[in-house]
Structures are given as structure tokens and as C-alpha cells.
Design a protein around this motif. Structure first.
Motif, PDB file in Angstrom:
ATOM      1  N   GLU A  35      -6.314  -7.213  -6.715  1.00  0.00           N
ATOM      2  CA  GLU A  35      -5.608  -6.918  -5.479  1.00  0.00           C
ATOM      3  C   GLU A  35      -4.468  -5.925  -5.698  1.00  0.00           C
ATOM      4  O   GLU A  35      -3.460  -5.932  -5.021  1.00  0.00           O
ATOM      5  CB  GLU A  35      -5.071  -8.219  -4.880  1.00  0.00           C
ATOM      6  N   ALA A  38      -3.306  -3.326  -2.705  1.00  0.00           N
ATOM      7  CA  ALA A  38      -2.218  -3.506  -1.741  1.00  0.00           C
ATOM      8  C   ALA A  38      -0.937  -2.851  -2.241  1.00  0.00           C
ATOM      9  O   ALA A  38       0.062  -2.806  -1.534  1.00  0.00           O
ATOM     10  CB  ALA A  38      -1.969  -4.984  -1.490  1.00  0.00           C
ATOM     11  N   ALA A  44       1.265  -6.668  -0.033  1.00  0.00           N
ATOM     12  CA  ALA A  44       0.132  -7.444   0.467  1.00  0.00           C
ATOM     13  C   ALA A  44       0.564  -8.455   1.517  1.00  0.00           C
ATOM     14  O   ALA A  44      -0.247  -8.923   2.304  1.00  0.00           O
ATOM     15  CB  ALA A  44      -0.555  -8.165  -0.691  1.00  0.00           C
ATOM     16  N   ALA A  47       2.546  -5.958   6.914  1.00  0.00           N
ATOM     17  CA  ALA A  47       1.769  -4.861   7.491  1.00  0.00           C
ATOM     18  C   ALA A  47       2.420  -4.453   8.802  1.00  0.00           C
ATOM     19  O   ALA A  47       3.229  -5.181   9.378  1.00  0.00           O
ATOM     20  CB  ALA A  47       0.322  -5.277   7.720  1.00  0.00           C
ATOM     21  N   SER A  93      -6.136 -10.874   7.436  1.00  0.00           N
ATOM     22  CA  SER A  93      -5.260 -10.153   6.513  1.00  0.00           C
ATOM     23  C   SER A  93      -4.390 -11.090   5.690  1.00  0.00           C
ATOM     24  O   SER A  93      -3.987 -10.741   4.575  1.00  0.00           O
ATOM     25  CB  SER A  93      -4.358  -9.196   7.295  1.00  0.00           C
ATOM     26  N   LYS A 301       1.496   1.896   3.227  1.00  0.00           N
ATOM     27  CA  LYS A 301       1.511   0.455   3.436  1.00  0.00           C
ATOM     28  C   LYS A 301       0.322   0.017   4.280  1.00  0.00           C
ATOM     29  O   LYS A 301      -0.359   0.821   4.898  1.00  0.00           O
ATOM     30  CB  LYS A 301       2.825   0.037   4.111  1.00  0.00           C
ATOM     31  N   GLN A 302       0.091  -1.286   4.313  1.00  0.00           N
ATOM     32  CA  GLN A 302      -1.000  -1.830   5.109  1.00  0.00           C
ATOM     33  C   GLN A 302      -0.703  -1.706   6.602  1.00  0.00           C
ATOM     34  O   GLN A 302       0.450  -1.826   7.018  1.00  0.00           O
ATOM     35  CB  GLN A 302      -1.210  -3.313   4.786  1.00  0.00           C
ATOM     36  N   TYR A 303      -1.752  -1.480   7.383  1.00  0.00           N
ATOM     37  CA  TYR A 303      -1.597  -1.562   8.839  1.00  0.00           C
ATOM     38  C   TYR A 303      -2.877  -2.100   9.441  1.00  0.00           C
ATOM     39  O   TYR A 303      -3.980  -1.895   8.930  1.00  0.00           O
ATOM     40  CB  TYR A 303      -1.202  -0.217   9.449  1.00  0.00           C
ATOM     41  N   ARG A 313      -5.960  -0.431   7.753  1.00  0.00           N
ATOM     42  CA  ARG A 313      -6.079  -0.388   6.296  1.00  0.00           C
ATOM     43  C   ARG A 313      -5.409  -1.647   5.758  1.00  0.00           C
ATOM     44  O   ARG A 313      -4.188  -1.737   5.739  1.00  0.00           O
ATOM     45  CB  ARG A 313      -5.358   0.835   5.708  1.00  0.00           C
ATOM     46  N   PHE A 314      -6.195  -2.634   5.373  1.00  0.00           N
ATOM     47  CA  PHE A 314      -5.594  -3.836   4.809  1.00  0.00           C
ATOM     48  C   PHE A 314      -6.590  -4.559   3.928  1.00  0.00           C
ATOM     49  O   PHE A 314      -7.801  -4.316   3.985  1.00  0.00           O
ATOM     50  CB  PHE A 314      -5.058  -4.764   5.907  1.00  0.00           C
ATOM     51  N   VAL A 315      -6.062  -5.456   3.105  1.00  0.00           N
ATOM     52  CA  VAL A 315      -6.892  -6.288   2.234  1.00  0.00           C
ATOM     53  C   VAL A 315      -7.252  -7.561   2.993  1.00  0.00           C
ATOM     54  O   VAL A 315      -6.361  -8.321   3.384  1.00  0.00           O
ATOM     55  CB  VAL A 315      -6.142  -6.650   0.932  1.00  0.00           C
ATOM     56  N   ARG A 324      -8.373  -3.018  -0.623  1.00  0.00           N
ATOM     57  CA  ARG A 324      -8.044  -2.557   0.731  1.00  0.00           C
ATOM     58  C   ARG A 324      -9.284  -1.986   1.397  1.00  0.00           C
ATOM     59  O   ARG A 324     -10.096  -1.304   0.767  1.00  0.00           O
ATOM     60  CB  ARG A 324      -6.943  -1.510   0.677  1.00  0.00           C
TER      61      ARG A 324
END
Length: 458
Positions: A35, A38, A44, A47, A93, A301-303, A313-315, A324
Motif C-alpha cells: 500500500e 497511497a 491513505a 482524501a 476507501s 493525494k487521494q480523491y 484516485r484511491f486505494v 491506488r
């Protein structure tokens, strides 16, 4: 570089330049990767959230975004589906905090304020949404849009992005906009009264019949009344739009490329003289009134994207995911509604982002900022291949450094003032070198100390 390399590099740059708006494909990872995608553990856990309202009353002549003219009022069902998809994707997420929310479109100022409140309530039920989190709503500056601003604030909005585009009524009409310059100025004034220091205005240059002189005059007029944030957008002719067809047929002409380049430089100088600091290719601020939501995109960053055609865009930790993913929601509102009702979300496309794809995004998005990419930030995503190691030995990159367009020093990698205006021509060399260096490293040590073999993602 040969033509194939340039074509590949430009495609990689284009696909990452507009998060939440345009879809792109990345290569699939064939082996499990930790992971690290992230960036780091705290990345992680948080977001930003983008919510797409797909409806407009009319289609602007230049627009090719995912938007639709509503056939009937379905606000209630849209509200319920936006809530449900928000809850589903937040659960997938497994983030614990949403740092910002952005309601875009389409024309989200057509949505009832209760819709905005309902989505924010759904977020708060699932995760932490602090009372001072930035919540932005795009506003079409019509009398109807302006009349609802106070209700939007009560619903939880604390920042407005106003689509002024032009202060020339003739130009607004040719662009297909449904507001006047007077209405735009009134909306700015009301928004500033409600959210002082948190109002952004969008203005477009490179429009038909526009000159450098008229652009300078128009921008100066706007700066007399605007708040502390300005976003500049060069008009882009998108295939399939009415304006594209008009230009192709010769009915309409737009300024030449060298003229639009002069317009951009004119705007940068004018904004600087008025106390605005450029912090990104298209964005300028006074008193540090930056767009925190957009900053999360540019910092990799995640969104999470909610609504028809939204991107994320996220894990997906809730499904046991470890890398991701680039996610795209179903475009058509009616189909999206059915899918959300049936399975809780309308995700149409999921693509795992490999090592190279993620670094491409970090590079392209990070170089949009005037501060560029610091060594510490790059190491979050590439712990063993620093900026100097990846780019320092490249002949093409050295030429960019020697020309003064690019800077690589103890602060990190960034464009110079002149280089930022040439970012599209700088990126190909960097992307080619990034790919070459990344694919030469069959083993990569990740932030959690594990070492894995990464297959060629192409």
C-alpha cells in the motif's frame, strides 16, 4: 526523442492534467504491490471528495464536459443517489477524514441547497469532516444562481467558484453563456459578502475577437471587484463542440497561438502588479486564499469522485485493495442512477495504477505548481529513486536546466517563471526519462520496507 516517444509522453501528460474531468488509462499491475501507492500511511487515511452535478440548462458552445439538459425534475432521486454513492465509496476507501469537498458540473448551482446539505451530512455520518473543511460550489452567475448563495452557505458551502468567463456581453453570447457581465459582477459582490476571502472567479482568454489590449482592459476591470482568487483558462477548441465546428468552417476565428501566449504573460504580469501570487499554472491568489481542494490533486493525494462521470484516485482498502485505482463513474445520469440503486455505486471503470503511472501523475501534477515537487514529497512515492537520480543524468533534462526553463536543486524540481508557461513542451522529456529510469529498476523498495518485483506496466 523520436516521434513515438513524444506522442507517448504527451499522451501521458494530457491524461493527468485534468483530474475529475477527463478519463485516462494506466497500465495494470500483474503482481501485488504494498500500500505504498497511497504515498504514506497518513495519505491513505484521508482524501478529498469531488461531487459531479451533471445538469445544465443549456450547453455552452465550447464545452465538451459531461453534462446533460434535464428532461424532468429529478432532484430527489439525484440527491438520494449522490448520498448513497458517497457512502459506498467512502466505505470502500476506508478513509477516516475528508479534507475538502468540491461540487462541480455541469451547473451545480442548479441543485437545490438541500441536496448539498444532504451530501455533506452523508459524508459526516461516515467520516470526519471538520467544521472548517473547505467546501466549494461552482456557481453560474445568473440571477437564479445568485439568489441561492445564502442558502448554500446555510447548507455548508464556505467557498464559491464563479464562472464569469468574460465581462464582454457579446463574447458571453457567442460562448453560449446564459448570464450577462452585470449579473456576473452582482454575483461576485454577493458571494464576497457571504464568504469574504473565499470567492474564486474563472475567466477565459483566447476567445474569438479578443485582442491582447481588450484582454488587459477586461482583466483590470475584473480585478477591481474580484476577491482573493483568480483562475485563468485558455479557451480550448474541443472536437465535437459547436465552436470547434464554427472555427473549422471558417465562420469564427480565434487568436493565434502566439497571441494567446502573449495574453497569458500579460495576465501574469497584471495579476502580479495587483498583489496576486501565482501558485499554479492557471491559479493566482492574494492573502494565501489557495484552493485547498485543487492542491490535493496537484500534490498527488487521494480523491473520491461521486456522480455521473466523476473520477477518483484511491486505494479500495474496503475490498482488500493494496494499490491506488483510477476510477470512472458511469457517464449517463439515467444509467448511473439505475446502477447506484442496484449496487450502491455507478463505477464503470477501475484501473490499477502501477509504479510508473503513479509517478507520472505526481510529476505532471506537481510541476503545475510554482513550488514544484520537493525531494521529501517525491520520496513519499519513490523512496529509492530520488529526483536527482531519475532526472539528473538526462541530456534532454540538462538542456532544460541550462536554458533556465527548469530548476533542480536542493529544494526539488520546478519550472522557472518562463518555464511554467512552456510546461506542455517541458513534460515530454521528463516523462520519457522517468519511464526509462523506472523500467530499468526491476526491484523497488517501498516505504514499508518490503521489496517487490514490478512487472513492466506497459
Amino acid at each position: 526523442m523520436n516521434s513515438t516517444q513524444i506522442k507517448h509522453s504527451l499522451r501521458a501528460a494530457r491524461r493527468a492534467l485534468s483530474p475529475g474531468l477527463r478519463c485516462f488509462s494506466g497500465g495494470e499491475v500483474t503482481e501485488d504491490v504494498p500500500e505504498w501507492s497511497a504515498g504514506s500511511p497518513h495519505l491513505a487515511e484521508e482524501a478529498s471528495l469531488y461531487v459531479h452535478w451533471p445538469y445544465c440548462l443549456r450547453r455552452c458552445s465550447y464545452c465538451n464536459f459531461n453534462k446533460y439538459i434535464p428532461k424532468q425534475n429529478n432532484d430527489d432521486i439525484m440527491t438520494k443517489c449522490l448520498q448513497r454513492e458517497t457512502e459506498t465509496l467512502l466505505q470502500l476507501s476506508q478513509v477516516s477524514c475528508i479534507t475538502s469537498v468540491f461540487f462541480g458540473g455541469g451547473t451545480p448551482s442548479l441543485a437545490h441547497p438541500s441536496t448539498i446539505a444532504a451530501v455533506l451530512e452523508s459524508v459526516s455520518r461516515q467520516v470526519n469532516l471538520s467544521h472548517d473543511a473547505e467546501v466549494t460550489l461552482e456557481v453560474n452567475p445568473t440571477p437564479v444562481g445568485m439568489s441561492k448563495l445564502e442558502d448554500y452557505c446555510r447548507a455548508g458551502v464556505n467557498r464559491f467558484s464563479i464562472g464569469v468567463q468574460s465581462l464582454q456581453d457579446e463574447h458571453l453570447k457567442s460562448l453560449g453563456r446564459d448570464h450577462t457581465s452585470h449579473e456576473a459582477l452582482q454575483t461576485i459582490g454577493e458571494a464576497r459578502r457571504l464568504c469574504p476571502g473565499r470567492v474564486s472567479v474563472d475567466v477565459m482568454f483566447g476567445r474569438p475577437k479578443q485582442t491582447v489590449e481588450s484582454w488587459g482592459t477586461e482583466l483590470s476591470e475584473l480585478l477591481r471587484v474580484c476577491d482573493d482568487h483568480v483562475s485563468l483558462y485558455q479557451l480550448t477548441l474541443e472536437r465535437g463542440t459547436q465552436l470547434f465546428k464554427q472555427v473549422q468552417s471558417g465562420c469564427v476565428t480565434v487568436p493565434a497561438e502566439d497571441v494567446t501566449a502573449e495574453m497569458y504573460q500579460c495576465a501574469r504580469k497584471t495579476l502580479h502588479q495587483r498583489g496576486f501570487h501565482q501558485y499554479e499554472v492557471s491559479n493566482f491568489t492574494r492573502r494565501n486564499s489557495v484552493s485547498h481542494h485543487n492542491m490535493s490533486y496537484w500534490r498527488g493525494k487521494q480523491y473520491i469522485g461521486v456522480g455521473p462521470g466523476a473520477h477518483g484516485r484511491f486505494v479500495p482498502l474496503g475490498e482488500g485493495g493494496v494499490v491506488r485505482e483510477a476510477r470512472t463513474q458511469t457517464l449517463e445520469p439515467d444509467v448511473w442512477i439505475r446502477e447506484v440503486q442496484q449496487r450502491g455505486h455507478g463505477t464503470r471503470r477501475r484501473i490499477q495504477l502501477g509504479h510508473l503511472e503513479l509517478l507520472e501523475e505526481v510529476l505532471v501534477m506537481g510541476l503545475r505548481m510554482t513550488k514544484g515537487i520537493s525531494h521529501k514529497h517525491w520520496e513519499l512515492f519513490s523512496p529509492t529513486q530520488g529526483l536527482h537520480k531519475v532526472f539528473g543524468a538526462s541530456v534532454d533534462v540538462q538542456e532544460l536546466l541550462q536554458s533556465g526553463q527548469l530548476i533542480l536543486d536542493d529544494r526539488g524540481l520546478r519550472c522557472s517563471w518562463d518555464g511554467l508557461a512552456l510546461l506542455d513542451s517541458i513534460l515530454p522529456a521528463l516523462l520519457v526519462e522517468l519511464e526509462r529510469q523506472t523500467l530499468q529498476m526491476p526491484h523497488t523498495q517501498f516505504a514499508d520496507g518490503q521489496t517487490k518485483t514490478i512487472s513492466n506496466p506497459r
